[in-house]
Write a protein that holds these residues in place. Structure first.
Motif, PDB file in Angstrom:
ATOM      1  N   ALA A 271       0.915  -1.250  -0.106  1.00 33.31           N
ATOM      2  CA  ALA A 271       0.047   0.002  -0.073  1.00 33.31           C
ATOM      3  C   ALA A 271       0.697   1.178   0.118  1.00 33.31           C
ATOM      4  CB  ALA A 271      -0.955   0.008   1.236  1.00 33.31           C
ATOM      5  N   ILE A 272       1.875   1.288   0.947  1.00 33.55           N
ATOM      6  CA  ILE A 272       2.923   2.245   0.899  1.00 33.55           C
ATOM      7  C   ILE A 272       3.654   2.592  -0.476  1.00 33.55           C
ATOM      8  CG2 ILE A 272       4.600   3.430   2.117  1.00 33.55           C
ATOM      9  CD1 ILE A 272       3.522   1.919   4.582  1.00 33.55           C
ATOM     10  N   GLN A 273       4.085   1.493  -0.786  1.00 30.52           N
ATOM     11  CA  GLN A 273       4.990   1.637  -2.163  1.00 30.52           C
ATOM     12  C   GLN A 273       4.211   2.103  -3.305  1.00 30.52           C
ATOM     13  OE1 GLN A 273       8.764   0.417  -2.110  1.00 30.52           O
ATOM     14  NE2 GLN A 273       8.308   1.988  -3.763  1.00 30.52           N
ATOM     15  N   ASP A 274       2.878   1.573  -3.493  1.00 25.59           N
ATOM     16  CA  ASP A 274       2.107   1.987  -4.537  1.00 25.59           C
ATOM     17  C   ASP A 274       1.607   3.512  -4.384  1.00 25.59           C
ATOM     18  OD1 ASP A 274       1.935  -0.471  -5.521  1.00 25.59           O
ATOM     19  OD2 ASP A 274      -0.184  -0.907  -4.604  1.00 25.59           O
ATOM     20  N   PHE A 275       1.629   4.020  -3.203  1.00 24.00           N
ATOM     21  CA  PHE A 275       1.136   5.314  -2.855  1.00 24.00           C
ATOM     22  C   PHE A 275       2.524   6.272  -3.266  1.00 24.00           C
ATOM     23  CE2 PHE A 275       1.952   9.045  -0.214  1.00 24.00           C
ATOM     24  CZ  PHE A 275       1.043   9.768  -0.541  1.00 24.00           C
ATOM     25  N   ASP A 285      14.753   5.370  -7.835  1.00 27.02           N
ATOM     26  CA  ASP A 285      15.048   4.421  -7.046  1.00 27.02           C
ATOM     27  C   ASP A 285      13.625   4.013  -6.086  1.00 27.02           C
ATOM     28  OD1 ASP A 285      15.565   2.470  -4.923  1.00 27.02           O
ATOM     29  OD2 ASP A 285      17.638   3.348  -4.778  1.00 27.02           O
ATOM     30  N   PRO A 286      12.987   2.860  -6.270  1.00 25.03           N
ATOM     31  CA  PRO A 286      11.660   2.681  -5.504  1.00 25.03           C
ATOM     32  C   PRO A 286      12.198   2.632  -3.861  1.00 25.03           C
ATOM     33  CG  PRO A 286      12.462   0.692  -6.580  1.00 25.03           C
ATOM     34  CD  PRO A 286      13.136   1.849  -7.229  1.00 25.03           C
ATOM     35  N   GLY A 287      13.294   2.217  -3.827  1.00 25.97           N
ATOM     36  CA  GLY A 287      13.884   2.112  -2.305  1.00 25.97           C
ATOM     37  C   GLY A 287      13.947   3.741  -1.742  1.00 25.97           C
ATOM     38  N   VAL A 288      14.252   4.616  -2.497  1.00 25.30           N
ATOM     39  CA  VAL A 288      14.236   5.856  -2.002  1.00 25.30           C
ATOM     40  C   VAL A 288      12.932   6.739  -1.799  1.00 25.30           C
ATOM     41  CG1 VAL A 288      15.403   8.571  -2.398  1.00 25.30           C
ATOM     42  CG2 VAL A 288      16.707   6.155  -2.659  1.00 25.30           C
ATOM     43  N   ARG A 289      12.003   6.182  -2.797  1.00 26.13           N
ATOM     44  CA  ARG A 289      10.625   6.644  -2.756  1.00 26.13           C
ATOM     45  C   ARG A 289       9.916   6.032  -1.646  1.00 26.13           C
ATOM     46  NH1 ARG A 289      11.166   5.293  -8.459  1.00 26.13           N
ATOM     47  NH2 ARG A 289       9.698   3.331  -8.365  1.00 26.13           N
ATOM     48  N   LEU A 290      10.488   4.639  -1.302  1.00 28.05           N
ATOM     49  CA  LEU A 290       9.604   4.068   0.128  1.00 28.05           C
ATOM     50  C   LEU A 290      10.295   5.006   1.196  1.00 28.05           C
ATOM     51  CD1 LEU A 290       8.293   2.035   1.276  1.00 28.05           C
ATOM     52  CD2 LEU A 290      10.345   0.776   1.623  1.00 28.05           C
ATOM     53  N   ASN A 291      11.512   5.452   1.562  1.00 30.15           N
ATOM     54  CA  ASN A 291      12.087   6.302   2.407  1.00 30.15           C
ATOM     55  C   ASN A 291      11.149   7.681   2.397  1.00 30.15           C
ATOM     56  OD1 ASN A 291      13.679   4.521   3.452  1.00 30.15           O
ATOM     57  ND2 ASN A 291      15.681   5.432   2.361  1.00 30.15           N
ATOM     58  N   ASP A 292      11.033   8.101   1.310  1.00 27.48           N
ATOM     59  CA  ASP A 292      10.039   9.368   1.350  1.00 27.48           C
ATOM     60  C   ASP A 292       8.657   9.253   1.887  1.00 27.48           C
ATOM     61  OD1 ASP A 292      10.192  12.364   0.342  1.00 27.48           O
ATOM     62  OD2 ASP A 292       8.816  11.810  -0.969  1.00 27.48           O
TER      63      ASP A 292
END
Ligand SMILES: *[C@@H]1O[C@H](CO)[C@@H](O)[C@H](O)[C@H]1NC(C)=O
Ligand SMILES: *[C@@H]1O[C@H](CO)[C@@H](O)[C@H](O)[C@H]1NC(C)=O
Ligand SMILES: *[C@@H]1O[C@H](CO)[C@@H](O)[C@H](O)[C@H]1NC(C)=O
Length: 736
Positions: A271-275, A285-292
């Protein structure tokens, strides 16, 4: 550009970066005080602009960054509550959600309702004329000036071990599709444009319409995703009961570090990654987007924690509350927590009463005297060169708009310069505006840490203290016997390119401090360059005299930087860029006359959470790519490489700055020349690009080989709250 949007930016950063924007600044972020110090000559224009607009004084006054809620309260309470014009004949219709919103916005201390905000946004009808003008402005700016418009079509290079994962985007093709689509309302049309720009995952690129950013949506639960016993789970980082108590158990702190199993019926991490993949755009980088999206602790004049984009958002949530399944120990509990909806800093209380007046006040840009006259004056010799002025990157603006979570009573504070309790493993040495300096304790005391929060520095010709304080801090660390140095550049959104070059030169006095850069070079740019070279020097970023040739190390005297461009293959097409250049630099205080810094590359490590953007990149990648300094990144997705930097770009401008720049050199440019946005908002873009190596043919932004940190560290419940725990780990690595 619209005065409105300029002033909103001013509000976010305080009045002066407006001028920066106005003055056609290729750059990154900046703070209030620094710019204020730096650009006294331009300050008066900000004031002038402020007085020419009706609503925006409030916004500018309501000085911001931190907590939208507090700001808004303050704002509303300082205003006399003007009675709505309620003549019986033109009373707002009962069903008008904007009328409801207007009423809600008048009541001090009360929240807005989800239904009114959503309803009012969706009530704005599609307006063909405004849509055509919006599209023209975006197409002309991005089509002619966005450095990555072609490369975005083929995406980053494919390299094994690269953390980047981002869709290929044909921006111009998608704009044509948006133009051909029949839209239900203005909101959906405008959001399509915003999501298109965000899909490139370039922290410098965003189209933002403030009309649909008048509210913020907050959850009291800030989340994070630590790795515990080898497994990554979403957990509760903090419960901020000042957001809402609604839906929370009697003892909210009992939720701390509970596992979040599902959110709105989805696995929590998904849910968080999709958002964040849809709304963050901070990194490829999806990992940095997750951190954000998640809570993070960092220093920026104080130690504080960002709630993350998931808990504090601009996007209207799918429904008015969020459902969580939590696991606390062995107990599973379900919570439904309503979104707290608050006016954002864009919300103009007491200025609209219904749908039509909302449109006029919050959405449509008024014709601006600013565009046409700001540049008619000649710049004095002392005026900072274009590259010394600043515009904030949209990813950074978004991060700052989220503010910080309300800390627990007696919690971490850095009040009097003493080591804050968030930092327990290190002794505080010195605080500069950009950086705080520490020495680790005990067996790691040969390691010092410079926490560089920003490259926002005043022009040293006006006030050298940001530069000299940085030198002082570095020398102090050395004098304490620190033979090892950690640079913590977490949540660093950039700032002055000159300051980045300076840091590079300070630590490596005999090495080149810059990466070569270039700009798009098409017929429109060439036309502008021809006018610029005939104009008063320093007015335009298309003035070749503002650049030094990377080949000859001499400043250009003619337009050959643009007339003799270089061809590259990008996104399947042959495209022309300018010759490679860099910005002129020289600092009266370098090289150091005494106490020169002795750290060698092997004595230095860099740690970030991947949010090290723009000018921050120019330090971090320079150190890593050229000097081989070891890099660490923390957080992100477990068991997957993680970037230590994002959005290197080149330098950022906005549409208003480009329009104003071209006017300043009296360049008309015909049908495809940039035009002002007809709405209150921004279009930010990178107009330059930088290359890792002299023989690189692809800019760093898309050159996947450079992004992964040497070491990817997992976040854990302690290090997420105390970054110094990680410094201790890194210090131990030095001796290995
Ligand atoms: C991690 O595992 C250890 C034993 O292997 C256990 O004692 C501890 O409670 C676990 N920690 C968490 C947070 O689950
Ligand atoms: C670059 O390509 C254009 C056509 O796309 C061509 O006209 C021009 O001569 C080329 N320039 C160089 C330096 O090769
Ligand atoms: C650039 O030069 C280096 C050697 O200095 C070489 O290893 C590399 O392959 C070159 N890259 C390109 C793209 O030519």
């Amino acid at each position: 550009m619209k005065i409105a949007s300029i002033l909103t930016l001013a509000a976010a950063l305080c009045a002066v970066s407006v001028n920066a924007a106005a003055a056609a600044a290729p750059h990154s972020t900046t703070t209030t005080k620094h710019v204020a110090k730096a650009t006294s000559t331009t300050t008066k224009h900000a004031k002038a602009t402020t007085t020419t607009t009706k609503n925006h004084k409030t916004t500018a006054k309501a000085k911001t960054t931190a907590n939208a809620k507090t700001t808004t309260k303050a704002k509303t309470s300082t205003k006399p509550a003007t009675k709505p014009a309620t003549k019986p004949t033109n009373a707002p219709k009962a069903k008008d959600p904007c009328a409801t919103l207007a009423q809600e916005g008048k009541k001090e201390g009360l929240s807005l309702s989800y239904a009114a905000v959503k309803g009012c946004y969706e009530a704005q009808p599609f307006n063909a004329d405004l849509a055509a003008k919006t599209l023209a402005a975006i197409e002309n700016s991005l089509g002619n000036f966005y450095a990555f418009v072609d490369q975005a079509k083929s995406g980053p290079t494919t390299v094994s071990g690269s953390p980047l994962q981002t869709a290929k985007v044909d921006i111009m093709g998608q704009l044509a599709k948006i133009k051909a689509t029949k839209w239900k309302n203005d909101y959906e049309f405008q959001m399509a444009l915003t999501y298109l720009t965000l899909s490139a995952n370039d922290g410098h690129l965003a189209y933002t319409n403030n009309c649909y950013r008048t509210a913020t949506f907050s959850q009291p639960l800030s989340l994070y995703a630590p790795v515990v016993n080898g497994t990554q789970d979403v957990r509760v980082f903090f419960v901020d009961t000042t957001v809402t108590k609604s839906g929370l158990p009697k003892d909210p702190s009992s939720l701390l570090d509970c596992k979040v199993v599902t959110i709105d019926g989805q696995p929590a991490l998904k849910a968080i990654q999709d958002f964040t993949d849809r709304t963050s755009a901070i990194s490829k980088d999806p990992g940095v987007r997750l951190n954000d999206a998640l809570a993070s602790t960092s220093w920026y004049s104080d130690w504080s924690t960002s709630p993350g984009g998931f808990a504090k958002r601009w996007e209207v949530p799918a429904k008015s509350s969020m459902d969580y399944t939590l696991q606390c120990g062995t107990k599973t509990q379900k919570l439904t927590i309503p979104w707290a909806v608050e006016p954002s800093d864009n919300f103009e209380a007491n200025t609209f009463k219904d749908r039509a007046t909302y449109w006029n006040v919050q959405c449509v840009a008024s014709p601006s005297p600013y565009d046409s006259n700001i540049h008619t004056r000649a710049l004095p010799d002392t005026e900072p060169a274009p590259e010394k002025r600043v515009i904030v990157a949209p990813a950074v603006r978004l991060f700052r708009e989220r503010g910080t979570i309300a800390l627990p009573k007696g919690g971490p504070r850095n009040g009097d310069g003493k080591a804050p309790s968030i930092i327990t493993q290190a002794t505080h040495l010195f605080t500069a505006s950009t950086t705080i300096f520490y020495q680790l304790k005990g067996s790691s005391k040969n390691t010092c840490v410079a926490v560089i929060a920003t490259e926002e520095a005043a022009n040293f010709q006006y006030d050298a203290s940001d530069y000299t304080d940085f030198i002082k801090g570095m020398q102090l660390m050395q004098s304490k016997g620190c033979t090892k140095l950690i640079l913590d550049m977490t949540n660093n959104g950039g700032g002055s390119v000159d300051f980045a070059y300076f840091v590079n030169q300070l630590l490596f006095p005999t090495a080149k401090p810059y990466f070569a850069q270039d700009l798009r070079d098409n017929s429109l740019v060439q036309g502008a360059a021809k006018m610029a070279i005939k104009s008063t020097r320093g007015l335009s970023i298309f003035d070749a005299r503002g650049y030094v040739s990377d080949a000859t190390n001499k400043a250009y005297k003619d337009g050959s930087m643009f007339t003799k461009g270089v061809n590259y293959s990008r996104g399947g097409a042959t495209v022309t860029f300018s010759q490679r250049t860099y910005f002129e630099h020289s600092w009266p205080f370098l090289p150091l006359k005494k106490n020169a810094l002795k750290w060698k590359p092997k004595d230095i490590s860099i740690i970030t959470n991947g949010f090290c953007g723009s000018a921050c990149t120019m330090i971090a990648t320079r150190f890593a790519v050229v000097h081989g300094i070891k890099t660490y990144s923390i957080g992100g997705i477990a068991k997957r490489p993680l970037s230590y930097f994002s959005f290197p770009g080149g330098f950022v401008m906005d549409n208003a700055a480009i329009v104003s720049d071209l006017r300043s050199i009296q360049f008309k440019g015909g049908k495809t020349a940039p035009v002002s946005l007809p709405i209150m908002g921004y279009l930010n873009l990178a107009v330059g690009e930088i290359y890792a190596k002299d023989n690189s043919t692809l800019p760093i932004e898309y050159d996947s080989q450079w992004f992964a940190a040497n070491v990817h560290l997992d976040q854990d419940p302690v290090s997420a709250r105390h970054p110094d725990q990680v410094w201790v780990k890194i210090a131990k690595d030095f001796s290995k």
